[in-house]
Design a protein around this motif. Structure first.
Motif, PDB file in Angstrom:
ATOM      1  N   VAL A  66       0.854  -1.188   0.000  1.00  0.00           N
ATOM      2  CA  VAL A  66       0.000   0.000   0.000  1.00  0.00           C
ATOM      3  C   VAL A  66       0.891   1.240   0.000  1.00  0.00           C
ATOM      4  O   VAL A  66       1.914   1.281   0.701  1.00  0.00           O
ATOM      5  CB  VAL A  66      -0.928   0.029   1.232  1.00  0.00           C
ATOM      6  CG1 VAL A  66      -1.890   1.217   1.143  1.00  0.00           C
ATOM      7  CG2 VAL A  66      -1.696  -1.281   1.374  1.00  0.00           C
ATOM      8  N   PHE A  67       0.505   2.226  -0.785  1.00  0.00           N
ATOM      9  CA  PHE A  67       1.196   3.515  -0.824  1.00  0.00           C
ATOM     10  C   PHE A  67       0.267   4.594  -0.280  1.00  0.00           C
ATOM     11  O   PHE A  67      -0.962   4.489  -0.396  1.00  0.00           O
ATOM     12  CB  PHE A  67       1.594   3.874  -2.250  1.00  0.00           C
ATOM     13  CG  PHE A  67       2.693   3.024  -2.818  1.00  0.00           C
ATOM     14  CD1 PHE A  67       3.995   3.492  -2.873  1.00  0.00           C
ATOM     15  CD2 PHE A  67       2.438   1.747  -3.299  1.00  0.00           C
ATOM     16  CE1 PHE A  67       5.024   2.717  -3.393  1.00  0.00           C
ATOM     17  CE2 PHE A  67       3.456   0.957  -3.821  1.00  0.00           C
ATOM     18  CZ  PHE A  67       4.748   1.445  -3.870  1.00  0.00           C
ATOM     19  N   SER A  68       0.857   5.644   0.291  1.00  0.00           N
ATOM     20  CA  SER A  68       0.055   6.802   0.671  1.00  0.00           C
ATOM     21  C   SER A  68       0.616   8.042   0.008  1.00  0.00           C
ATOM     22  O   SER A  68       1.813   8.136  -0.298  1.00  0.00           O
ATOM     23  CB  SER A  68       0.029   6.996   2.193  1.00  0.00           C
ATOM     24  OG  SER A  68       1.269   7.485   2.680  1.00  0.00           O
ATOM     25  N   THR A  69      -0.263   8.989  -0.231  1.00  0.00           N
ATOM     26  CA  THR A  69       0.134  10.289  -0.769  1.00  0.00           C
ATOM     27  C   THR A  69      -0.712  11.369  -0.122  1.00  0.00           C
ATOM     28  O   THR A  69      -1.864  11.127   0.267  1.00  0.00           O
ATOM     29  CB  THR A  69      -0.025  10.337  -2.302  1.00  0.00           C
ATOM     30  OG1 THR A  69       0.519  11.559  -2.801  1.00  0.00           O
ATOM     31  CG2 THR A  69      -1.476  10.223  -2.730  1.00  0.00           C
ATOM     32  N   ILE A  70      -0.130  12.548   0.024  1.00  0.00           N
ATOM     33  CA  ILE A  70      -0.871  13.716   0.512  1.00  0.00           C
ATOM     34  C   ILE A  70      -1.375  14.487  -0.698  1.00  0.00           C
ATOM     35  O   ILE A  70      -0.585  14.834  -1.582  1.00  0.00           O
ATOM     36  CB  ILE A  70       0.032  14.628   1.355  1.00  0.00           C
ATOM     37  CG1 ILE A  70       0.634  13.870   2.532  1.00  0.00           C
ATOM     38  CG2 ILE A  70      -0.753  15.844   1.849  1.00  0.00           C
ATOM     39  CD1 ILE A  70       1.685  14.672   3.294  1.00  0.00           C
ATOM     40  N   ALA A  71      -2.669  14.762  -0.730  1.00  0.00           N
ATOM     41  CA  ALA A  71      -3.236  15.513  -1.850  1.00  0.00           C
ATOM     42  C   ALA A  71      -4.383  16.378  -1.347  1.00  0.00           C
ATOM     43  O   ALA A  71      -5.341  15.869  -0.756  1.00  0.00           O
ATOM     44  CB  ALA A  71      -3.725  14.562  -2.940  1.00  0.00           C
TER      45      ALA A  71
END
Length: 210
Positions: A66-71
């Motif tokens: 799983v990857f996370s990103t701030i958007a």
């Protein structure tokens, strides 16, 4: 009395038990944090290469990546207190290149991506549900930055019931001092801070998930 003895006497720094169903959350290895053309970034090339090896090994055995990103939506930028303190993060607008996961991580179409608005990959996201649904009992936390979003994710992971491993050579920060200090503190209180070779050996000894 040494610093290490002080912590040991207080009962900190015990080993984390490792289960049989690992997963990994790769925290914010998006271009906004990995491409030096952006002021919010740091040089994470080596850390991404090490993380890619872990992700490949986990996928090969059917374990979740799983990857996370701030958007942020443009309408959020002037309303969120975090962006008043950390104004440079306001550039992380949804749909922009800065919030895309860096291709150097080896991200695959089958990997989940959670979008977040704060430091922890758990806060306000589906990460907890994804990991629980996949039967994860031991969570590997990699990414950027060590002193910020990685640490926040580690703390929330422990509070969510996961045993946590942090490979130091898969974590990047903008400065060495906060990187080192936060790895030390996480090792004492929340996680086993180890390296990618140790975790790869452990993954290799696990049965594939069926």
């Amino acid at each position: 009395m040494s610093q290490e003895q002080t912590y040991a006497n207080a009962g900190f720094g015990r080993a984390v038990p490792r289960g049989t169903r690992p997963g990994i959350i790769v925290v914010d290895f998006s271009y906004g944090f990995t491409d030096p053309r952006y002021p919010t970034a740091s040089d994470a090339r080596a850390q991404m290469a090490n993380t890619r090896r872990l992700c490949d090994a986990l996928r090969a055995k059917g374990f979740p990546v799983v990857f996370s990103t701030i958007a942020f939506h443009p309408g959020e930028v002037d309303k969120l207190p975090w962006l008043k303190k950390s104004a440079g993060m306001a550039a992380l607008i949804q749909g922009s290149r800065l919030v895309e996961i860096d291709a150097a991580t080896g991200i695959q179409p089958g990997d989940a991506i959670v979008v977040k608005k704060g430091a922890s990959s758990f806060f306000g996201s589906t990460l907890g549900a994804l990991l629980t649904g996949a039967g994860v009992d031991t969570l590997i936390v990699a990414g950027a930055t060590t002193s910020g979003c990685v640490r926040a994710t580690v703390v929330d992971a422990v509070q969510s019931g996961f045993n946590v491993l942090v490979p130091r050579d898969c974590c990047a920060d903008r400065a060495q001092a906060p990187h080192d200090a936060n790895l030390y503190d996480m090792q004492q209180k929340y996680a086993d801070v180890t390296d990618s070779e140790d975790i790869l050996a452990w993954i290799g000894a696990l049965a594939a998930r069926t």
